[in-house]
Design an enzyme around this catalytic site. Structure first.
Site, PDB file in Angstrom:
ATOM      1  N   ASP A  71      26.388  38.623  61.562  1.00 54.19           N
ATOM      2  CA  ASP A  71      27.371  38.484  62.637  1.00 54.19           C
ATOM      3  C   ASP A  71      26.765  39.099  63.894  1.00 54.19           C
ATOM      4  OD1 ASP A  71      30.536  38.033  63.033  1.00 54.19           O
ATOM      5  OD2 ASP A  71      29.882  39.783  64.189  1.00 54.19           O
ATOM      6  N   ASP A  73      28.459  40.581  66.541  1.00 56.84           N
ATOM      7  CA  ASP A  73      29.099  41.722  67.221  1.00 56.84           C
ATOM      8  C   ASP A  73      29.794  42.701  66.275  1.00 56.84           C
ATOM      9  OD1 ASP A  73      32.100  39.886  68.360  1.00 56.84           O
ATOM     10  OD2 ASP A  73      31.225  40.274  66.378  1.00 56.84           O
ATOM     11  N   ASP A 155      42.378  42.195  42.515  1.00 55.35           N
ATOM     12  CA  ASP A 155      42.363  42.195  41.047  1.00 55.35           C
ATOM     13  C   ASP A 155      41.374  41.152  40.498  1.00 55.35           C
ATOM     14  OD1 ASP A 155      45.699  40.625  40.631  1.00 55.35           O
ATOM     15  OD2 ASP A 155      43.888  39.941  41.672  1.00 55.35           O
ATOM     16  N   HIS A 159      38.232  41.969  38.282  1.00 55.23           N
ATOM     17  CA  HIS A 159      38.076  41.198  37.046  1.00 55.23           C
ATOM     18  C   HIS A 159      36.625  40.750  36.897  1.00 55.23           C
ATOM     19  CE1 HIS A 159      39.477  37.981  34.080  1.00 55.23           C
ATOM     20  NE2 HIS A 159      38.309  37.503  34.461  1.00 55.23           N
ATOM     21  N   GLU A 160      36.062  40.200  37.974  1.00 56.25           N
ATOM     22  CA  GLU A 160      34.685  39.672  37.907  1.00 56.25           C
ATOM     23  C   GLU A 160      33.657  40.773  37.706  1.00 56.25           C
ATOM     24  OE1 GLU A 160      36.408  35.972  38.398  1.00 56.25           O
ATOM     25  OE2 GLU A 160      34.704  36.823  37.368  1.00 56.25           O
ATOM     26  N   HIS A 163      33.460  41.909  34.213  1.00 52.05           N
ATOM     27  CA  HIS A 163      32.616  41.067  33.353  1.00 52.05           C
ATOM     28  C   HIS A 163      31.186  41.611  33.333  1.00 52.05           C
ATOM     29  CE1 HIS A 163      35.179  37.911  31.912  1.00 52.05           C
ATOM     30  NE2 HIS A 163      35.487  37.425  33.114  1.00 52.05           N
ATOM     31  N   TYR A 174      31.247  35.513  24.662  1.00 48.98           N
ATOM     32  CA  TYR A 174      32.317  34.847  25.396  1.00 48.98           C
ATOM     33  C   TYR A 174      32.871  33.662  24.602  1.00 48.98           C
ATOM     34  CZ  TYR A 174      34.806  33.954  29.788  1.00 48.98           C
ATOM     35  OH  TYR A 174      35.758  33.817  30.778  1.00 48.98           O
ATOM     36  N   GLU A 183      37.745  38.783  28.101  1.00 47.35           N
ATOM     37  CA  GLU A 183      38.665  38.387  29.162  1.00 47.35           C
ATOM     38  C   GLU A 183      39.746  39.444  29.402  1.00 47.35           C
ATOM     39  OE1 GLU A 183      37.348  36.062  31.432  1.00 47.35           O
ATOM     40  OE2 GLU A 183      39.519  36.158  31.620  1.00 47.35           O
ATOM     41  N   GLU A 194      43.507  47.678  40.768  1.00 43.56           N
ATOM     42  CA  GLU A 194      44.409  47.310  41.869  1.00 43.56           C
ATOM     43  C   GLU A 194      45.510  48.359  42.030  1.00 43.56           C
ATOM     44  OE1 GLU A 194      47.212  43.708  41.853  1.00 43.56           O
ATOM     45  OE2 GLU A 194      45.489  43.029  43.028  1.00 43.56           O
ATOM     46  N   ASP A 202      51.297  46.146  40.062  1.00 46.11           N
ATOM     47  CA  ASP A 202      51.903  45.065  39.285  1.00 46.11           C
ATOM     48  C   ASP A 202      51.042  44.838  38.057  1.00 46.11           C
ATOM     49  OD1 ASP A 202      50.370  43.069  41.680  1.00 46.11           O
ATOM     50  OD2 ASP A 202      49.812  42.981  39.566  1.00 46.11           O
ATOM     51  N   GLU A 207      47.938  37.145  41.707  1.00 44.96           N
ATOM     52  CA  GLU A 207      49.193  36.770  42.397  1.00 44.96           C
ATOM     53  C   GLU A 207      49.005  36.565  43.895  1.00 44.96           C
ATOM     54  OE1 GLU A 207      48.598  39.635  40.997  1.00 44.96           O
ATOM     55  OE2 GLU A 207      48.628  41.042  42.678  1.00 44.96           O
ATOM     56  N   TYR A 210      47.188  32.863  44.228  1.00 42.54           N
ATOM     57  CA  TYR A 210      47.590  31.745  43.360  1.00 42.54           C
ATOM     58  C   TYR A 210      48.757  30.982  43.989  1.00 42.54           C
ATOM     59  CZ  TYR A 210      48.653  29.322  38.977  1.00 42.54           C
ATOM     60  OH  TYR A 210      48.869  28.379  38.007  1.00 42.54           O
ATOM     61  N   THR A 211      48.654  29.695  44.071  1.00 44.63           N
ATOM     62  CA  THR A 211      49.714  28.814  44.622  1.00 44.63           C
ATOM     63  C   THR A 211      50.409  29.475  45.818  1.00 44.63           C
ATOM     64  OG1 THR A 211      51.354  29.724  43.094  1.00 44.63           O
ATOM     65  CG2 THR A 211      50.156  27.746  42.381  1.00 44.63           C
ATOM     66  N   ASP A 247      38.207  26.061  26.279  1.00 42.67           N
ATOM     67  CA  ASP A 247      38.162  27.415  26.854  1.00 42.67           C
ATOM     68  C   ASP A 247      37.459  28.383  25.904  1.00 42.67           C
ATOM     69  OD1 ASP A 247      38.687  29.475  28.762  1.00 42.67           O
ATOM     70  OD2 ASP A 247      40.589  29.964  27.789  1.00 42.67           O
ATOM     71  N   HIS A 252      40.792  32.641  27.730  1.00 47.13           N
ATOM     72  CA  HIS A 252      41.726  33.002  28.805  1.00 47.13           C
ATOM     73  C   HIS A 252      43.172  32.905  28.323  1.00 47.13           C
ATOM     74  CE1 HIS A 252      38.176  31.843  31.270  1.00 47.13           C
ATOM     75  NE2 HIS A 252      38.598  32.807  32.027  1.00 47.13           N
TER      76      HIS A 252
END
Ligand code: S3B
Ligand code: CA
Ligand code: ZN
Length: 337
Positions: A71, A73, A155, A159-160, A163, A174, A183, A194, A202, A207, A210-211, A247, A252
């Site tokens: 970047d 600045d 979160d 999570h990642e 792993h 896995y 998982e 979190e 929570d 959350e 998601y959507t 899966d 999951h």
């Protein structure tokens, strides 16, 4: 080259402004945090075409990690910056969580550099830890309807990175039950991190991204996995084929049974005809962390996780402690013997 620590500011996926540790080289600022371990590095995947991603990892590797984020600045406030801002900031916060709570220096406990690539693919509804030989995170931008950019959720990032911790410790295969434990460990420490950061509290995963048009839902719930279709008892273990479409045996999905166990161990409650006396988030985290790093192996089953947790609670609190009894109650409540 010499590292020049600098501090910039950036706007995250959800519009929140945060300070960023950057590296100044000449008149250019990079998303390179020199204050944690061997550094935290955030890269631009430049939305390399989805076609590449559907090919083998070999194809993907040619394009990763991409370009170290730069970047002019030290103010990262364009919309294209948002995903990089959160990937960088939250990775630092996850580094802090593991150091402060478990005295673990990065995912390998030797200060390994934490590398993330954002804008990975096009409208890619996916995030993940890419193990050997890349050893980095990747975050898709999401399609804007089902998902916002994946690095926008702390979160998810925890999570990642968990792993990576798992890969360097128990290295849980896995697939099937070991994969479901893998998982669940990522979900459990995703939620605990979190809550530790004050960004919860929570018992939901994802959350925040998601959507975006549907309030109150999430990818998964640890308090009640059945809210989003996942099992919370061995009676409802889902047998799926060990294939991508299955899966990998439902890693999951059946993770819900272990997630429920962790939730009950922490918060207590009545489930499966059993009353569980909770031990609280910190003690649950210590029991699961010790299980993951001292007792589990790559082929561990749910039953072996129960033994590992009982042994960990014994190590930490004593053989006749109430914590050991709570561990037994929690696993009884979900039908794991
Ligand atoms: C909550 C984080 C999560 O589950 O990320 C994944 C997604 C969104 C797709 C495929 C795999 C993963 C994963 O990291 O397990
Ligand atoms: Ca959450
Ligand atoms: Zn995962």
């Amino acid at each position: 080259s010499f590292k020049i620590d600098s501090v910039g500011t950036g706007t995250g996926v959800l519009g929140d402004v945060k300070s960023l540790n950057t590296d100044k080289q000449g008149n250019t600022y990079y998303l390179q945090d020199n204050t944690r371990g061997d550094g935290i590095f955030t890269y631009d995947g430049e939305n390399v075409h989805q076609r590449i991603l559907d090919r083998s990892l070999r194809q993907i590797m040619r394009y990763l990690p991409g370009t170290l984020w730069s970047d002019s600045d030290n103010v990262f406030n364009s919309s294209y910056d948002n995903a990089a801002v959160d990937a960088h900031y939250y990775a630092g916060l996850v580094y802090d969580y593991y150091l402060e709570k478990f005295n673990r220096d990065s995912f390998d406990n030797q200060g390994a550099a934490i590398k993330s690539t954002v804008h990975f693919g096009r409208n890619y509804n996916n995030a993940g830890w890419l193990g050997e030989p890349l050893n980095q995170m990747m975050y898709g931008d999401g399609d804007g309807v089902n998902w916002l950019p994946f690095s926008g959720a702390y979160d998810v990032i925890a999570h990642e990175i968990t792993h990576a911790v798992t890969d360097r410790t128990a290295n849980l295969l896995y697939q099937n039950q070991s994969g479901a434990i893998n998982e669940a460990m990522s979900d459990i420490f995703g939620v605990l991190a979190e809550n530790w950061a004050g960004l919860g509290p929570d018992w939901l995963m994802g959350e925040d991204i998601y959507t975006p048009n549907i309030p109150g839902d999430a990818l998964r719930s640890l308090a009640d996995p059945t809210l989003f279709g996942d099992p919370d008892h061995m009676d409802d273990f889902v047998q799926l084929p060990n294939t991508r479409e299955g899966d990998w045996g439902g890693v999951h999905i059946n993770s819900g049974i272990i997630n429920k166990t962790a939730y009950l161990l922490s918060e207590g409650g009545n489930h499966g005809g059993v009353t569980v006396n909770g031990v609280g988030q910190d003690n649950m985290g210590d029991i699961f962390y010790r299980s993951l790093t001292q007792y589990l192996t790559e082929s561990s089953t749910f039953s072996q996780l129960r033994s590992a947790a009982e042994q960990s609670a014994t190590d930490l609190y004593g053989a006749n402690s109430s914590a050991v009894t709570s561990v037994q109650q929690a696993f009884d409540a979900v039908g794991i013997n």
